[in-house]
Structure formats: structure tokens, C-alpha cells
Motif scaffolding. Sequence first.
Motif, PDB file in Angstrom:
ATOM      1  N   LYS A  84       0.859  -1.179   0.000  1.00 40.76           N
ATOM      2  CA  LYS A  84       0.000   0.000   0.000  1.00 40.76           C
ATOM      3  C   LYS A  84       0.899   1.234   0.000  1.00 40.76           C
ATOM      4  CE  LYS A  84      -3.619   2.264   2.634  1.00 40.76           C
ATOM      5  NZ  LYS A  84      -4.406   2.254   3.862  1.00 40.76           N
ATOM      6  N   ILE A  85       0.791   2.007  -1.048  1.00 40.91           N
ATOM      7  CA  ILE A  85       1.588   3.212  -1.192  1.00 40.91           C
ATOM      8  C   ILE A  85       0.659   4.417  -1.051  1.00 40.91           C
ATOM      9  CG2 ILE A  85       3.064   4.544  -2.752  1.00 40.91           C
ATOM     10  CD1 ILE A  85       4.374   1.949  -1.902  1.00 40.91           C
ATOM     11  N   THR A  86       0.987   5.305  -0.122  1.00 38.60           N
ATOM     12  CA  THR A  86       0.143   6.491   0.080  1.00 38.60           C
ATOM     13  C   THR A  86       0.855   7.781  -0.310  1.00 38.60           C
ATOM     14  OG1 THR A  86       0.854   6.645   2.384  1.00 38.60           O
ATOM     15  CG2 THR A  86      -1.159   5.380   1.928  1.00 38.60           C
ATOM     16  N   GLY A  87       2.039   7.654  -0.836  1.00 38.53           N
ATOM     17  CA  GLY A  87       2.810   8.822  -1.256  1.00 38.53           C
ATOM     18  C   GLY A  87       4.149   8.368  -1.782  1.00 38.53           C
ATOM     19  N   PRO A  88       5.070   9.291  -2.005  1.00 37.16           N
ATOM     20  CA  PRO A  88       6.386   8.916  -2.509  1.00 37.16           C
ATOM     21  C   PRO A  88       7.064   7.936  -1.559  1.00 37.16           C
ATOM     22  CG  PRO A  88       6.190  11.309  -2.300  1.00 37.16           C
ATOM     23  CD  PRO A  88       4.956  10.711  -1.745  1.00 37.16           C
ATOM     24  N   SER A  89       7.685   6.915  -2.127  1.00 40.41           N
ATOM     25  CA  SER A  89       8.342   5.889  -1.322  1.00 40.41           C
ATOM     26  C   SER A  89       9.636   5.447  -1.969  1.00 40.41           C
ATOM     27  CB  SER A  89       7.416   4.677  -1.165  1.00 40.41           C
ATOM     28  OG  SER A  89       6.210   5.031  -0.530  1.00 40.41           O
ATOM     29  N   ILE A  90      10.470   4.800  -1.171  1.00 45.45           N
ATOM     30  CA  ILE A  90      11.754   4.280  -1.635  1.00 45.45           C
ATOM     31  C   ILE A  90      11.920   2.859  -1.116  1.00 45.45           C
ATOM     32  CG2 ILE A  90      12.883   6.541  -1.726  1.00 45.45           C
ATOM     33  CD1 ILE A  90      14.163   5.538   1.050  1.00 45.45           C
ATOM     34  N   ILE A  91      12.973   2.190  -1.572  1.00 44.05           N
ATOM     35  CA  ILE A  91      13.363   0.896  -1.020  1.00 44.05           C
ATOM     36  C   ILE A  91      14.651   1.125  -0.241  1.00 44.05           C
ATOM     37  CG2 ILE A  91      14.031  -1.479  -1.505  1.00 44.05           C
ATOM     38  CD1 ILE A  91      11.134  -0.787  -2.356  1.00 44.05           C
ATOM     39  N   THR A  92      14.662   0.680   1.001  1.00 41.63           N
ATOM     40  CA  THR A  92      15.840   0.817   1.849  1.00 41.63           C
ATOM     41  C   THR A  92      16.196  -0.540   2.441  1.00 41.63           C
ATOM     42  OG1 THR A  92      16.823   2.055   3.704  1.00 41.63           O
ATOM     43  CG2 THR A  92      14.493   1.480   3.889  1.00 41.63           C
ATOM     44  N   ALA A  93      17.442  -0.682   2.845  1.00 45.91           N
ATOM     45  CA  ALA A  93      17.933  -1.931   3.428  1.00 45.91           C
ATOM     46  C   ALA A  93      19.193  -1.606   4.216  1.00 45.91           C
ATOM     47  CB  ALA A  93      18.235  -2.945   2.316  1.00 45.91           C
ATOM     48  N   ASN A  94      19.885  -2.650   4.634  1.00 49.21           N
ATOM     49  CA  ASN A  94      21.186  -2.483   5.272  1.00 49.21           C
ATOM     50  C   ASN A  94      22.225  -3.228   4.442  1.00 49.21           C
ATOM     51  OD1 ASN A  94      19.162  -2.414   7.762  1.00 49.21           O
ATOM     52  ND2 ASN A  94      20.934  -1.124   8.159  1.00 49.21           N
ATOM     53  N   ALA A 114      15.753   5.763  -5.802  1.00 50.48           N
ATOM     54  CA  ALA A 114      14.675   5.800  -6.797  1.00 50.48           C
ATOM     55  C   ALA A 114      13.365   6.006  -6.044  1.00 50.48           C
ATOM     56  CB  ALA A 114      14.645   4.499  -7.577  1.00 50.48           C
ATOM     57  N   ILE A 115      12.585   6.960  -6.455  1.00 49.11           N
ATOM     58  CA  ILE A 115      11.315   7.251  -5.797  1.00 49.11           C
ATOM     59  C   ILE A 115      10.186   6.643  -6.609  1.00 49.11           C
ATOM     60  CG2 ILE A 115       9.752   9.088  -5.068  1.00 49.11           C
ATOM     61  CD1 ILE A 115      12.277  10.821  -4.649  1.00 49.11           C
ATOM     62  N   VAL A 116       9.333   5.885  -5.930  1.00 53.30           N
ATOM     63  CA  VAL A 116       8.175   5.259  -6.569  1.00 53.30           C
ATOM     64  C   VAL A 116       6.910   5.867  -5.995  1.00 53.30           C
ATOM     65  CG1 VAL A 116       9.388   3.113  -7.080  1.00 53.30           C
ATOM     66  CG2 VAL A 116       8.162   3.334  -4.920  1.00 53.30           C
ATOM     67  N   ARG A 117       5.847   5.804  -6.788  1.00 55.95           N
ATOM     68  CA  ARG A 117       4.586   6.407  -6.344  1.00 55.95           C
ATOM     69  C   ARG A 117       3.399   5.463  -6.459  1.00 55.95           C
ATOM     70  NH1 ARG A 117       7.808  10.674  -7.469  1.00 55.95           N
ATOM     71  NH2 ARG A 117       7.507  12.549  -6.242  1.00 55.95           N
ATOM     72  N   THR A 118       3.630   4.261  -7.008  1.00 55.23           N
ATOM     73  CA  THR A 118       2.544   3.293  -7.126  1.00 55.23           C
ATOM     74  C   THR A 118       2.983   1.955  -6.545  1.00 55.23           C
ATOM     75  OG1 THR A 118       3.177   2.386  -9.279  1.00 55.23           O
ATOM     76  CG2 THR A 118       1.785   4.376  -9.295  1.00 55.23           C
ATOM     77  N   ALA A 119       2.011   1.128  -6.199  1.00 49.85           N
ATOM     78  CA  ALA A 119       2.306  -0.198  -5.653  1.00 49.85           C
ATOM     79  C   ALA A 119       3.054  -1.053  -6.674  1.00 49.85           C
ATOM     80  CB  ALA A 119       1.024  -0.884  -5.199  1.00 49.85           C
ATOM     81  N   ASP A 120       2.702  -0.959  -7.947  1.00 43.76           N
ATOM     82  CA  ASP A 120       3.377  -1.747  -8.979  1.00 43.76           C
ATOM     83  C   ASP A 120       4.850  -1.346  -9.108  1.00 43.76           C
ATOM     84  OD1 ASP A 120       1.134  -3.251  -9.542  1.00 43.76           O
ATOM     85  OD2 ASP A 120       0.516  -2.006 -11.246  1.00 43.76           O
ATOM     86  N   PRO A 155       8.432   5.373   3.384  1.00 44.62           N
ATOM     87  CA  PRO A 155       7.924   6.644   2.871  1.00 44.62           C
ATOM     88  C   PRO A 155       8.999   7.728   2.888  1.00 44.62           C
ATOM     89  CG  PRO A 155       7.253   6.377   5.143  1.00 44.62           C
ATOM     90  CD  PRO A 155       7.957   5.101   4.742  1.00 44.62           C
ATOM     91  N   VAL A 156       8.888   8.644   1.953  1.00 42.61           N
ATOM     92  CA  VAL A 156       9.756   9.825   1.929  1.00 42.61           C
ATOM     93  C   VAL A 156       8.903  11.047   1.621  1.00 42.61           C
ATOM     94  CG1 VAL A 156      11.901   8.662   1.271  1.00 42.61           C
ATOM     95  CG2 VAL A 156      10.361   9.472  -0.507  1.00 42.61           C
ATOM     96  N   GLU A 157       9.468  12.194   1.898  1.00 45.40           N
ATOM     97  CA  GLU A 157       8.848  13.463   1.512  1.00 45.40           C
ATOM     98  C   GLU A 157       9.750  14.103   0.467  1.00 45.40           C
ATOM     99  OE1 GLU A 157       8.279  15.837   5.004  1.00 45.40           O
ATOM    100  OE2 GLU A 157       7.007  14.338   5.960  1.00 45.40           O
ATOM    101  N   VAL A 158       9.139  14.630  -0.569  1.00 44.68           N
ATOM    102  CA  VAL A 158       9.886  15.297  -1.625  1.00 44.68           C
ATOM    103  C   VAL A 158       9.479  16.767  -1.625  1.00 44.68           C
ATOM    104  CG1 VAL A 158      10.424  15.353  -4.081  1.00 44.68           C
ATOM    105  CG2 VAL A 158       9.913  13.164  -2.979  1.00 44.68           C
ATOM    106  N   ALA A 159      10.442  17.634  -1.354  1.00 47.53           N
ATOM    107  CA  ALA A 159      10.187  19.073  -1.304  1.00 47.53           C
ATOM    108  C   ALA A 159      10.009  19.627  -2.716  1.00 47.53           C
ATOM    109  CB  ALA A 159      11.337  19.781  -0.603  1.00 47.53           C
ATOM    110  N   ALA A 160       9.502  20.837  -2.794  1.00 49.23           N
ATOM    111  CA  ALA A 160       9.284  21.494  -4.088  1.00 49.23           C
ATOM    112  C   ALA A 160      10.580  21.615  -4.884  1.00 49.23           C
ATOM    113  CB  ALA A 160       8.663  22.867  -3.882  1.00 49.23           C
ATOM    114  N   ASP A 161      11.708  21.760  -4.185  1.00 48.22           N
ATOM    115  CA  ASP A 161      12.997  21.878  -4.876  1.00 48.22           C
ATOM    116  C   ASP A 161      13.618  20.517  -5.215  1.00 48.22           C
ATOM    117  OD1 ASP A 161      13.832  20.945  -2.410  1.00 48.22           O
ATOM    118  OD2 ASP A 161      15.186  22.629  -2.005  1.00 48.22           O
ATOM    119  N   GLY A 162      12.889  19.425  -4.904  1.00 46.97           N
ATOM    120  CA  GLY A 162      13.357  18.086  -5.227  1.00 46.97           C
ATOM    121  C   GLY A 162      14.134  17.405  -4.116  1.00 46.97           C
TER     122      GLY A 162
END
Length: 104
Positions: free
Chosen positions: A10-20, A44-50, A73-80
Amino acid sequence: MTSPLQQKIKITGPSIITANRTWDGAVIYRTGANSWSDELRDAAIVRTADEARALLTEAVADDLGAIGPYIAPVEVAADGAVKPGNMREHIRLTGATIALPAQA
């Protein structure tokens, strides 16, 4: 325990993949070039579940370079500029929220 790929995404906004990273435990982010970076701005920022599922599938397959990949989840500012979208990711990026005792 359910595999990340078997969970409902379930994606509700900009998201990324993170790990260690496997050899030193550093926080890393999946890039659009199918590699890893320790810089959040390279993620890489994704915005859909696919999109998230596809990126996560690639990340899980790279079990030599990273362990425990998941969608965050991440937040992307207007300046990127990209910044963590929740407290957990903020702590993972910046470190402990309290002063740790000095190591001898």
C-alpha cells in the motif's frame, strides 16, 4: 514470517526501497540504476504499488549486497530535496536520538 514480496503493498505517497548493507550494516537505498547508495538523494522514488513491487523484487534478489529491503515513505520538497517520511527512517538516516556513552 511473510516475505516482503508476499505482503500487500500500500503506497500512500512517494516511497523508496531501503535496506542495510551486508558487510557493514550501513543504511542504503535502492537507486534507479538497480544498485545501492548510502545517500538518500540517490534513491529511486516510486509512487505506485506496482513500481514499488518491481523495485522491491530487484532489491530482494540482491541478497549479497543488502539485507532486509523494505518500502519506506519519503517526503519530496518542491525543490526536489528528499527527506525521510517517518520517524523510523529519520533515525536510520541520522543516528540515535540520544547521546550514547563514549566507547573506551
